[in-house]
Design an enzyme around this catalytic site. Structure first.
Site, short mmCIF file in Angstrom:
data_model
loop_
_atom_site.label_atom_id
_atom_site.label_comp_id
_atom_site.label_asym_id
_atom_site.label_seq_id
_atom_site.Cartn_x
_atom_site.Cartn_y
_atom_site.Cartn_z
N PHE A 19 0.44 -1.14 0.06
CA PHE A 19 -0.05 0.05 -0.22
C PHE A 19 1.26 1.22 0.73
O PHE A 19 0.56 2.13 -0.38
CB PHE A 19 -0.73 0.05 0.81
CG PHE A 19 -2.30 0.98 1.30
CD1 PHE A 19 -2.46 1.69 0.36
CD2 PHE A 19 -1.83 1.80 2.03
CE1 PHE A 19 -3.85 2.53 -0.33
CE2 PHE A 19 -2.64 2.78 2.07
CZ PHE A 19 -3.49 3.28 1.39
N LYS A 203 -12.39 -3.87 11.19
CA LYS A 203 -12.74 -4.93 9.75
C LYS A 203 -12.21 -5.76 9.67
O LYS A 203 -12.42 -6.58 9.25
CB LYS A 203 -13.36 -4.06 8.36
CG LYS A 203 -11.61 -3.27 8.19
CD LYS A 203 -11.13 -4.35 7.36
CE LYS A 203 -9.71 -3.45 6.69
NZ LYS A 203 -8.65 -4.19 6.04
N ASP A 256 -15.12 -0.74 3.07
CA ASP A 256 -13.84 -1.25 3.39
C ASP A 256 -14.07 -3.35 3.47
O ASP A 256 -13.80 -3.65 3.00
CB ASP A 256 -12.49 -0.72 4.05
CG ASP A 256 -11.08 -1.28 4.72
OD1 ASP A 256 -10.22 -1.88 3.02
OD2 ASP A 256 -10.75 -0.80 4.96
N ASN A 268 -5.92 -10.56 5.23
CA ASN A 268 -6.74 -10.86 6.71
C ASN A 268 -7.35 -12.05 5.93
O ASN A 268 -7.65 -13.40 6.86
CB ASN A 268 -7.00 -9.68 7.72
CG ASN A 268 -6.35 -8.78 7.97
OD1 ASN A 268 -5.60 -9.62 8.91
ND2 ASN A 268 -6.39 -7.82 7.29
N GLU A 293 -2.78 -7.59 9.92
CA GLU A 293 -3.26 -6.53 11.18
C GLU A 293 -4.00 -7.56 12.58
O GLU A 293 -5.03 -7.31 12.56
CB GLU A 293 -3.57 -5.26 10.39
CG GLU A 293 -2.32 -4.41 10.58
CD GLU A 293 -1.12 -3.78 11.31
OE1 GLU A 293 -1.46 -4.15 12.75
OE2 GLU A 293 -0.66 -2.78 10.59
#
Length: 348
Positions: A19, A203, A256, A268, A293
């Protein structure tokens, strides 16, 4: 629509992950010069030599550097895009060179769990968002975050995407829009920084779970059910931490969530998929080039919940899966029997 390299500004990005590289290339479309900081000399040398980072072709006006003081000297606007586990250390290294006039817009979707003073409502655990870490470790006042469905490979392929720049300061939002908005990348604004950060963080928990649904081949009905209940749990946790509902219903929340619960490009989601296929968590994380994460976030929210009694069945069940207390199959059997009552309560 601004033409390519419209602005003479030199803008900085910290972090050479997917990113960070994608963001540097987006900025390079609008800005004359982008400094991309790599903390690893070997990685920097490779990027300079090849002008490639995975599936990213690095734009000609992106300069790879390893001197963080030079970045702060040349750039008034800096985008830190590093894993949450490294964020505070990065800020400690950057802070001596920062002035109150700097603007920091981070893109890290995780919590810091290492300090003593806590700013999140109702928690005795030491949890901080990245904007709080920036305030704690530096003199910077104008802080923002970028959040939304930002699958970096699609950005690299120049497919359409969008993000939210959130900040307490309109100037920060306008700078983010000015330097990033294009005909392939929309940028919305929000003045609710904390809630927007919480959207991006929470999320990731649900994305891990969505991966297990697909790994077990339970179907689209089951995944739709799971994502919907996951969204409710995200909002309830966010409210308990002092956040507001509205950002969860927008691009940083639902937007998202949809992207990361549905794509193999999501780290994820891929963790959940592989757990359902029988792999151990250690095997998965050791084979991944970048941090997922959601794994850390599941642990943090599990600890946080001990001082904040509330029902978070998805997070608690995922905690048991990743710590091998139950199997994925047992977890889904349990969730189908969980006594959910009212479908949505957070709008009351």
């Amino acid at each position: 629509m601004a033409l390519k390299n419209t602005y003479k500004a030199t803008v900085g990005v910290i972090g050479t992950g997917n990113f960070g590289t994608a963001l540097a290339n987006l900025l390079a479309d609008k800005c004359k010069r982008v400094l991309l900081y790599a903390r690893n000399e070997q990685k920097a040398t490779q990027l300079i030599k090849t002008r490639k980072n995975g599936y990213h072709q690095i734009a000609d006006n992106v300069e790879i550097i390893t001197d963080i003081s030079f970045l702060a000297e040349k750039c008034n606007v800096i985008f830190p895009i590093v894993p949450s586990i490294n964020f505070r250390e990065m800020m400690k290294n950057l802070s001596p060179y920062l002035k109150p006039y700097h603007v920091l817009i981070h893109g890290t979707k995780g919590f810091d769990f290492n300090n003593k003073n806590n700013a999140l409502k109702g928690s005795e655990s030491q949890i901080f968002t990245m904007s709080e870490v920036i305030r704690q470790e530096s003199s910077v006042v104008r802080i923002g975050c970028i959040a939304g469905p930002n699958l970096s490979k699609e950005i690299a392929l120049k497919m359409p995407a969008a993000s939210v720049i959130a900040s307490d300061f309109d100037e920060v939002i306008h700078l983010g829009q000015k330097y990033l908005k294009s005909d392939r990348f929309l940028v919305f604004g929000s003045n609710d920084l904390m809630s927007t950060e919480l959207c991006g963080i929470l999320k990731n928990i649900i994305a891990v779970g969505a991966g297990t649904i697909d790994g077990m081949k339970l179907g689209e009905n089951a995944k739709s059910l799971f994502i919907t209940r996951g969204m409710v749990e995200m909002v309830e946790i966010g409210k308990a931490m002092g956040g507001q509902v509205e950002p969860f219903l927008g691009l940083a929340g639902i937007g998202d969530l949809i992207a990361t619960c549905s794509s193999n490009l999501s780290r994820n989601y891929s963790v959940g998929l592989r757990l359902a296929n029988g792999e151990k968590l250690n095997e998965i994380t050791h084979s991944m080039r970048e941090v997922a994460e959601g794994i850390k976030t599941i642990d943090i929210i599990h600890k946080w919940s001990k001082n904040n009694p509330m029902r978070i069945p998805i997070t608690e069940t995922l905690y048991k899966i990743i710590h091998e207390e139950i199997t994925v199959e047992e977890a889904h059997a349990y969730m189908m029997k969980f006594p959910f009552t009212t479908e949505i309560e957070f709008l009351k």
